[in-house]
Scaffold this motif. Structure first.
Motif, PDB file in Angstrom:
ATOM      1  N   TYR A 405      46.848  37.040  46.604  1.00  0.00           N
ATOM      2  CA  TYR A 405      46.331  35.784  47.144  1.00  0.00           C
ATOM      3  C   TYR A 405      47.424  34.731  47.322  1.00  0.00           C
ATOM      4  O   TYR A 405      47.160  33.543  47.269  1.00  0.00           O
ATOM      5  CB  TYR A 405      45.196  35.270  46.252  1.00  0.00           C
ATOM      6  N   GLN A 406      48.642  35.184  47.563  1.00  0.00           N
ATOM      7  CA  GLN A 406      49.747  34.258  47.805  1.00  0.00           C
ATOM      8  C   GLN A 406      49.626  33.544  49.140  1.00  0.00           C
ATOM      9  O   GLN A 406      50.248  32.504  49.353  1.00  0.00           O
ATOM     10  CB  GLN A 406      51.090  35.007  47.766  1.00  0.00           C
ATOM     11  N   ARG A 407      48.808  34.078  50.043  1.00  0.00           N
ATOM     12  CA  ARG A 407      48.698  33.511  51.393  1.00  0.00           C
ATOM     13  C   ARG A 407      47.294  33.768  51.937  1.00  0.00           C
ATOM     14  O   ARG A 407      46.535  34.577  51.385  1.00  0.00           O
ATOM     15  CB  ARG A 407      49.747  34.132  52.330  1.00  0.00           C
ATOM     16  N   GLN A 408      46.977  33.025  52.976  1.00  0.00           N
ATOM     17  CA  GLN A 408      45.697  33.164  53.678  1.00  0.00           C
ATOM     18  C   GLN A 408      44.517  32.884  52.745  1.00  0.00           C
ATOM     19  O   GLN A 408      44.579  32.012  51.893  1.00  0.00           O
ATOM     20  CB  GLN A 408      45.616  34.549  54.347  1.00  0.00           C
ATOM     21  N   LYS A 409      43.433  33.619  52.881  1.00  0.00           N
ATOM     22  CA  LYS A 409      42.199  33.343  52.162  1.00  0.00           C
ATOM     23  C   LYS A 409      42.352  33.573  50.654  1.00  0.00           C
ATOM     24  O   LYS A 409      43.053  34.490  50.218  1.00  0.00           O
ATOM     25  CB  LYS A 409      41.083  34.250  52.698  1.00  0.00           C
ATOM     26  N   ILE A 410      41.683  32.724  49.875  1.00  0.00           N
ATOM     27  CA  ILE A 410      41.662  32.883  48.416  1.00  0.00           C
ATOM     28  C   ILE A 410      40.286  33.402  48.021  1.00  0.00           C
ATOM     29  O   ILE A 410      39.264  32.853  48.436  1.00  0.00           O
ATOM     30  CB  ILE A 410      41.924  31.543  47.698  1.00  0.00           C
ATOM     31  N   SER A 411      40.267  34.419  47.198  1.00  0.00           N
ATOM     32  CA  SER A 411      38.990  34.962  46.735  1.00  0.00           C
ATOM     33  C   SER A 411      38.467  34.115  45.581  1.00  0.00           C
ATOM     34  O   SER A 411      39.230  33.646  44.731  1.00  0.00           O
ATOM     35  CB  SER A 411      39.164  36.407  46.271  1.00  0.00           C
ATOM     36  N   GLN A 413      36.363  33.451  42.048  1.00  0.00           N
ATOM     37  CA  GLN A 413      36.370  34.203  40.802  1.00  0.00           C
ATOM     38  C   GLN A 413      35.309  35.296  40.799  1.00  0.00           C
ATOM     39  O   GLN A 413      35.533  36.391  40.295  1.00  0.00           O
ATOM     40  CB  GLN A 413      36.143  33.270  39.617  1.00  0.00           C
ATOM     41  N   SER A 414      34.156  35.000  41.400  1.00  0.00           N
ATOM     42  CA  SER A 414      33.071  35.988  41.398  1.00  0.00           C
ATOM     43  C   SER A 414      33.435  37.241  42.181  1.00  0.00           C
ATOM     44  O   SER A 414      32.872  38.306  41.965  1.00  0.00           O
ATOM     45  CB  SER A 414      31.799  35.363  41.988  1.00  0.00           C
ATOM     46  N   ASN A 415      34.412  37.119  43.103  1.00  0.00           N
ATOM     47  CA  ASN A 415      34.819  38.275  43.911  1.00  0.00           C
ATOM     48  C   ASN A 415      36.143  38.875  43.452  1.00  0.00           C
ATOM     49  O   ASN A 415      36.607  39.871  44.007  1.00  0.00           O
ATOM     50  CB  ASN A 415      34.949  37.874  45.385  1.00  0.00           C
ATOM     51  N   SER A 416      36.769  38.265  42.471  1.00  0.00           N
ATOM     52  CA  SER A 416      38.071  38.755  42.023  1.00  0.00           C
ATOM     53  C   SER A 416      37.910  39.782  40.913  1.00  0.00           C
ATOM     54  O   SER A 416      36.801  40.027  40.423  1.00  0.00           O
ATOM     55  CB  SER A 416      38.938  37.592  41.517  1.00  0.00           C
TER      56      SER A 416
END
Length: 496
Positions: A405-411, A413-416
């Protein structure tokens, strides 16, 4: 002179058969045992058909950990290391176990890979042997896995962890409590099949001393000596006599008639014995000595020799960077920006968290060697699943998610893949990493005039005039706002 808490170290090995606690101090670099506790928890035997630790297994484990917690509560946290091995690597409800176990112990538990287990095991054995400089073959039969390592001095060279252990083999091949020639042959043959893919490379390296470690090996050696089948250690001739004795008994419950075999070891001994026989035959070992040192001693030495542990992880970092041809100059630029951001923020990263963030920075571009498209995903996969000496599985997971998740969309917590505790540590590190990469996008070394950065809420203050002269960075920073908002976290760029 009394031993101070700061000079005391605790190593806990949550094995598949037994849980071990070692409390020790060091004098002139040598381990001096203060206390040792061993409990036969039999975690592997309490795995159900869905590979979940049963409720009975959890209760037994937590009772043991409550005792351990009392013993270590006055030892400094930085002097404690707790590791989980094979059963916790494979159990489907390992996360549930870890959450409760860490609450009981008030300390993190590291699930280590088979090869990391082998590395620490070798260290514990090597430190306990008088022949420090010799080439050694070290073997350890645990409840669910068997580690085989060659090395010289205190450094291991080749490490393997095989899916065979005294608990799993007894459960699989002798589940009815009988010991027949057919059951024995099945267990022995299966162990040979597990060994066959790796035995040739070990024999090619060679060794001067063969050494067995931990409970199964020590139990076998004790029986052979007690019955005058061997003068010391485990001889091939003596082992054959023991095998015939066990076959003659016909049942596991009758093995207590064998002089030297404890009642605690009896229920899982026959599966371990089959593995010993296969090891000696496949590797051509006529005699092996038995070490007093094992995994818990290796853990203690890794704690005490902190600089040596740093060298292990540093070698892992550098090896992976070299393998994927990482641009070190860009790594240095990103690291410079990260340190500058932390200096001008209200974020306080402890040593453990900086270690994880630093590793993520070192490895953040390794996926470029695979493909430019989605390189962050490729890099995350490599880091999560690679064998990285010195790193635990949880550390690799957090580092891989930082890279992912260093770039673009961030997930969210519920999806990580991270639990609540890990996410709490993860989010500040991710914010620092993402901003540092934005500042380093032009791959030039320069200082960003950050006036302040707060993490709750995320507010970044940068002079307006500087932003006007750096429109690309300005645009990237503005794009961070909706990405963090998408996971319910505020990010605000405040020109000053």
């Amino acid at each position: 002179m009394s031993i101070q808490p700061k000079d005391t170290f605790a190593a806990i090995d949550l094995g598949s058969n037994s849980f071990h606690l070692l409390v020790a101090t060091f004098k002139s670099g040598q381990l001096q045992q203060i206390d040792k506790v061993k409990q036969m928890v039999r975690l592997a035997a309490n795995l159900d058909h869905k590979k979940r630790i049963t409720q009975a297994g959890l209760v037994s484990a937590f009772e043991c950990l409550s005792m351990f917690a009392q013993r270590i509560k006055h030892i400094p946290s930085e002097n404690i290391k707790i590791v989980g091995t094979n059963t916790l690597r494979v159990a489907k409800n390992a996360e549930h176990f870890l959450q409760q176990a860490e609450d009981i112990l008030n300390h993190d538990i590291d699930i280590i890979s088979g090869r990391e287990e082998a590395r620490l095991l070798y260290l514990g054995v090597a430190q306990s042997m008088s022949e420090h400089l010799s080439n050694k073959l070290v073997m350890d039969i645990g409840g669910g896995s068997t580690e085989i390592i060659t090395g010289k001095g205190f450094e291991s060279k080749q490490r393997e962890s095989l899916h065979m252990g005294c608990v799993s083999y007894t459960k699989r091949f002798f589940s009815d409590g009988k010991i027949t020639q057919t059951q024995w042959s099945d267990a022995y043959t299966h162990a040979l099949q597990e060994l066959s893919p790796v035995s040739k490379s070990f024999k090619k390296i060679g060794w001067e001393h063969a050494i067995g470690a931990s409970g199964t090996m020590r139990a076998a050696a004790k029986i052979l000596v007690a019955n005058d089948w061997s003068q010391t250690g485990i001889s091939r001739k003596g082992l054959e006599q023991l095998i015939q004795q066990c076959l003659g008994m016909g049942e596991i419950k009758s093995l207590t008639q064998i002089s030297g075999l404890s009642e605690r070891r009896r229920p899982v001994f026959i599966g371990g014995l089959a593995i010993i026989a296969a090891l000696m035959d496949e590797l051509g070992i006529e005699h092996m000595s038995v070490s007093s040192g094992a995994l818990r001693e290796g853990i203690a030495y890794s704690l005490y020799g902190e600089s040596g542990q740093e060298l292990v992880t540093e070698r892992s970092i550098n090896k992976l960077k070299a393998q994927f041809d990482v641009d070190q100059r860009q790594v240095d630029r990103v690291k410079h920006q990260a340190k500058n951001l932390i200096k001008n923020s209200d974020i306080t990263l402890n040593d453990k968290d900086w270690f994880l963030l630093n590793a993520a920075i070192e490895w953040h571009e390794l996926g470029l060697s695979i493909a430019h498209s989605q390189f962050h995903k490729h890099g995350a996969y490599v880091v999560q699943y690679a064998d990285l000496p010195g790193f635990s599985r949880q550390q690799q997971l957090i580092i891989s998610q930082l890279i992912r998740y260093q770039r673009q969309k961030i997930s969210s917590q519920s999806n990580s893949l991270l639990n609540n505790k890990q996410w709490h540590r993860f989010e500040p590190m991710l914010a620092i990493l993402r901003l540092s990469l934005i500042y380093s996008r032009d791959r030039q070394q320069h200082d960003i005039p950050v006036q302040s950065f707060t993490i709750e809420p995320k507010r970044l203050k940068i002079p307006q005039i500087w932003l006007q002269h750096h429109p690309l960075i300005h645009a990237d920073l503005k794009e961070e706002e909706p990405r963090w908002l998408n996971i319910g976290s505020c990010f605000e760029l405040i020109p000053t």
